[in-house]
Design a protein around this motif. Structure first.
Motif, PDB file in Angstrom:
ATOM      1  N   GLY A 148      -2.978   5.496  -0.443  1.00 47.30           N
ATOM      2  CA  GLY A 148      -2.434   4.342   0.268  1.00 47.30           C
ATOM      3  C   GLY A 148      -1.617   4.663   1.491  1.00 47.30           C
ATOM      4  N   LEU A 153       0.830  -1.207   0.000  1.00 42.97           N
ATOM      5  CA  LEU A 153       0.000   0.000   0.000  1.00 42.97           C
ATOM      6  C   LEU A 153       0.867   1.259   0.000  1.00 42.97           C
ATOM      7  CD1 LEU A 153      -2.820  -1.039   2.490  1.00 42.97           C
ATOM      8  CD2 LEU A 153      -3.078  -0.604   0.041  1.00 42.97           C
ATOM      9  N   MET A 156      -7.146   2.187  -2.533  1.00 46.79           N
ATOM     10  CA  MET A 156      -6.155   1.739  -3.507  1.00 46.79           C
ATOM     11  C   MET A 156      -6.738   0.647  -4.413  1.00 46.79           C
ATOM     12  SD  MET A 156      -3.314   3.417  -3.544  1.00 46.79           S
ATOM     13  CE  MET A 156      -1.957   2.387  -4.112  1.00 46.79           C
TER      14      MET A 156
END
Length: 234
Positions: A186, A174, A233
């Motif tokens: 993220g 992430l 994300m």
């Protein structure tokens, strides 16, 4: 990274990750997304080590029953670091985008297991005085192709790497994907989150049959930010 770990890092199965894009063809849309599985694997090893240290320093040793003579603790630490480093070595070029081309029921988890158990890697595990089976269990977690039975300790350590909630694999991709694509979605405070991670005992209110990773109340905002980062994300 010590000298024995460096030999694993320099092995062909790990070095080939320098040539495998983390985000497959995403760089065609986000030009900065040219990062590779290699640096991701290094990041997962670093984060997994931090999580391991944090949970063991805050009551985890007693919950897992790890021998305080330090032999068990150091053994599991070596296995955890190497499992985190090699958890992605079975990925094909362009990562998940090319996995449909694998023959039969083969997938990257099966290929990862084959490489971990290969003669080349077995020699390296012997140098580190760890077992290939232990590395595979932690690297693959519940996706282990042979559906192994996990002890409480193995279940927690594999969750540190592969866990859906607080796994080092998820944390690293992430943060790394957000950085390289140039988007803000993220990002979360992983330092705070790791500091507040704990092992919940089996008697915890949720009724879990085995210990699980949890977070102190002081880390709830960071945990929520992680979940939101994953959602956005995706």
């Amino acid at each position: 990274i010590n000298s024995s770990e460096r030999e694993v890092l320099n092995s062909a199965p790990v070095q080939r990750l320098r040539h495998i894009h983390q985000l497959a063809l995403t760089s065609l849309v986000y030009p900065g997304a040219t990062h590779r599985r290699f640096e991701h694997s290094l990041g997962v090893m670093e984060l997994a080590t931090r999580i391991y240290n944090a949970v063991l320093e805050n009551g985890g040793i007693d919950i897992l029953g790890i021998d305080r003579s330090n032999y068990d603790g150091m053994y599991y630490r070596r296995v955890l670091r190497m499992a985190a480093l090699v958890h992605d070595i079975g990925h094909a070029p362009f990562s998940h985008a090319s996995e449909d081309l694998f023959p039969g029921d083969c997938n990257h988890e099966a290929m990862t297991l084959q490489l971990i158990e290969s003669d080349e890697m077995e020699k390296l595990w012997a140098t580190l005085k760890i077992q290939a089976e232990d590395v595979a269990k932690l690297a693959l977690g519940r996706d282990h192709p042979k559906k192994k039975t996990f002890s409480n300790t193995e279940a927690i350590l594999s969750e540190i790497i592969t866990g859906n909630a607080f796994g080092a694999d998820r944390m690293d991709y992430l943060l790394r994907d957000s950085h390289h694509t140039g988007v803000a979605y993220g990002r979360f405070d992983h330092y705070r989150l790791i500091e507040t991670l704990r092992i919940l005992p089996k008697t915890y209110e949720g009724g879990s049959k085995e210990p699980a990773l949890g977070v102190e109340s002081g880390g709830l905002q960071s945990a929520e930010a992680l979940l939101l980062a994953r959602y956005f994300m995706f």
